[in-house]
Design a protein around this motif. Sequence first.
Motif, PDB file in Angstrom:
ATOM      1  N   LEU A 152       0.824  -1.213   0.000  1.00 11.06           N
ATOM      2  CA  LEU A 152       0.000   0.000   0.000  1.00 11.06           C
ATOM      3  C   LEU A 152       0.861   1.267   0.000  1.00 11.06           C
ATOM      4  O   LEU A 152       0.547   2.238  -0.694  1.00 11.06           O
ATOM      5  CB  LEU A 152      -0.911   0.011   1.237  1.00 11.06           C
ATOM      6  N   TYR A 155       2.170   2.485  -3.522  1.00  9.92           N
ATOM      7  CA  TYR A 155       1.265   2.912  -4.595  1.00  9.92           C
ATOM      8  C   TYR A 155       1.475   4.374  -5.016  1.00  9.92           C
ATOM      9  O   TYR A 155       1.508   4.671  -6.224  1.00  9.92           O
ATOM     10  CB  TYR A 155      -0.191   2.685  -4.190  1.00  9.92           C
ATOM     11  N   ALA A 158       4.340   4.684  -7.447  1.00  6.55           N
ATOM     12  CA  ALA A 158       4.027   4.214  -8.801  1.00  6.55           C
ATOM     13  C   ALA A 158       3.203   5.243  -9.566  1.00  6.55           C
ATOM     14  O   ALA A 158       3.463   5.515 -10.743  1.00  6.55           O
ATOM     15  CB  ALA A 158       3.279   2.883  -8.728  1.00  6.55           C
ATOM     16  N   ILE A 159       2.211   5.838  -8.905  1.00  2.51           N
ATOM     17  CA  ILE A 159       1.352   6.822  -9.588  1.00  2.51           C
ATOM     18  C   ILE A 159       2.145   8.060  -9.981  1.00  2.51           C
ATOM     19  O   ILE A 159       2.005   8.590 -11.097  1.00  2.51           O
ATOM     20  CB  ILE A 159       0.155   7.205  -8.686  1.00  2.51           C
ATOM     21  N   VAL A 372       3.755  -0.599 -11.003  1.00  7.29           N
ATOM     22  CA  VAL A 372       2.475  -0.592 -10.291  1.00  7.29           C
ATOM     23  C   VAL A 372       1.946  -2.012 -10.154  1.00  7.29           C
ATOM     24  O   VAL A 372       1.306  -2.361  -9.154  1.00  7.29           O
ATOM     25  CB  VAL A 372       1.446   0.335 -10.996  1.00  7.29           C
ATOM     26  N   PHE A 375       3.989  -3.611  -7.271  1.00  7.88           N
ATOM     27  CA  PHE A 375       3.535  -3.166  -5.963  1.00  7.88           C
ATOM     28  C   PHE A 375       2.197  -3.809  -5.594  1.00  7.88           C
ATOM     29  O   PHE A 375       1.956  -4.138  -4.433  1.00  7.88           O
ATOM     30  CB  PHE A 375       3.412  -1.642  -5.938  1.00  7.88           C
ATOM     31  N   SER A 376       1.325  -3.969  -6.585  1.00  8.98           N
ATOM     32  CA  SER A 376       0.043  -4.617  -6.299  1.00  8.98           C
ATOM     33  C   SER A 376       0.264  -6.082  -5.924  1.00  8.98           C
ATOM     34  O   SER A 376      -0.437  -6.624  -5.060  1.00  8.98           O
ATOM     35  CB  SER A 376      -0.888  -4.515  -7.510  1.00  8.98           C
TER      36      SER A 376
END
Length: 450
Positions: A152, A155, A158-159, A372, A375-376
Motif C-alpha cells: 500500500l 502505490y 508508482a502513480i 504498479v 507493488f500490487s
Amino acid sequence: MEPSQSRQNLLFQFHGTPPLGTSISLALQHLVAMIVGCVTPPIIIAGAIGLSQADRVLLIQASLVMSAVSTLLQLFPIGKRFGSGLPVILGVSFAYVPSMQAIAASGGGVAAIAGAMLVGGIVAMIVGIFVKKIRLLFPPVITGTVVFTIGLSLYPTAINYMAGGTGNTAEAVAAKGLPESLIYGSWQNWLVAALTLTAVMVLNNRGKGFCKLASILLGMVFGYIVALCFGMVSFADVGDAAWFSLPRVMHFGITFDAASCIAVGLLFAINSIQAIGDFTATTVGGLDREPTDNELQGGIIAYGFSNILAALFGGLPTATYSQNVGIVTTNKVVNRTVFAFAGGFLLLAGVSPKFAAVLTTIPQCVLGGATVTVFSTIAMTGMKLIASQNLTARNTTIVGLSAALGVGISQASAALNQFPEAVTMIFGKSPVVIATLMAVLLNIILPKGK
C-alpha cells in the motif's frame, strides 16, 4: 539410466554439475525475473535525492554488485552459522523504499541511508542469532500485515512515476533542455504508462513460458520503444560511461541519524522474519522439507552481514526475492550451479557502468507503468498470508487497525508536527513501522480464542 539423463536429474539436487546449457538458460530465467525489481529502487532513490548522472550510475552499479555478493554468500555458506546453503536469490528490496524516500526528503542522502543500513545489518545479525525465540512474535497474520502495508505504501510512488516523476516540473525540464513531453502530468507520460501497464497485463495473463515469466521486462521494453517514438529517451550520458568499473568503497560516505537508524533498523528486523518465510517456501517447495535451524540462522546472519558490506560499498538494502522463490516452487530446480550462474550474471551487469547508464535512460512513466503491477503483487502477497489464517474477529482487528494507523498517520504526517522531528521520521514517514509495532502489540494483548 543414461548419463545425460542422470546429469539432467542433478537439476533437482542442490549439489552436482548439471548440463551447462540448461543451467545457463535456467539462470537467465531467474535473472529476468528479478533484474527489474533490483534496479528500480536505486533509480527511484537517486531521483528522490537528486543525484548527478555519474552518482546515479554508481548507485545502480553498487546495488547490482552487492545483490550478487549477497546471493553468493547464501549459496556458499561459511561453516554452519554463516549462509543458508539454500537456492535463493537476493536483490534490492522495495520494502525499504518508503523509509529511504523519507531519509532523502530530510536531506540525509545516500550517506544517511548507508548509516541506517549498517545499523540495520547489525540488527539482522542479532535477529539471526536469536531467531528461534523471536520468530514466535511473527506469525503469518503479522508478516502478512507488514507485507500488505508495504504494498500500500508504494502505490503513490508508482502513480507519481506514471505521471512522469514529481521532479520533472516544467521549470526543471526546461532547465535541462528536455522535451516537454516529460513534464509531470503530461498526457504523453500517462499514455506511455498506460500502454506499458497494458502490455505487462496482457503478457502476464495471456502469455506462456518465457513471455509470461518476463512479462514485466518485456512490458518495459515495449513502453521504452513507445517512449523513444515520443522523443522521451536521451542517450547523451551513455557514451561517457565506462565499459568496466568496480564499485567504490565509501563513495557516498556514511552518516548516522538516530531517527533514520531506528526506522530502518526496525525494517531489518521485520525483513529478517520475512526471510524465514522465503527460506521455508524454498525448502518446502523445492526440497520437500522444512528448513533446519542452522539454515535459518546462517541465512539471516549472512543477510545482515551482506547489508553491512552493501552500506560500505554504496549499495541499497537487499532481501530475499519471493518471485525467484516462486520459480523454485514451480519448476523444482534447486541446483546450486544454476543459482551461481544467476549471481554471476548479476555481478557482470553490476561491474559495467555502461549497462547501468542505459538503465538510467528509462523514462519514469515506463517504470511507473511496470512497477504498479509489482507493488500490487506485493500487497496481494500480504493478503494471501493473512488469508492463510482464520479470519477471526481478533485477526481482522489486528490487520485492519494496524494498516489503518500505519497508512493513515503516514498520509497525514502533519498531525505529528507538535512532536520532535525524530518522532515524525520514525513513525510518520513510513506506514510500515507503525503497522508492524501495532500488529505485534495487538497480537500480544488481544485475548486468543479457545
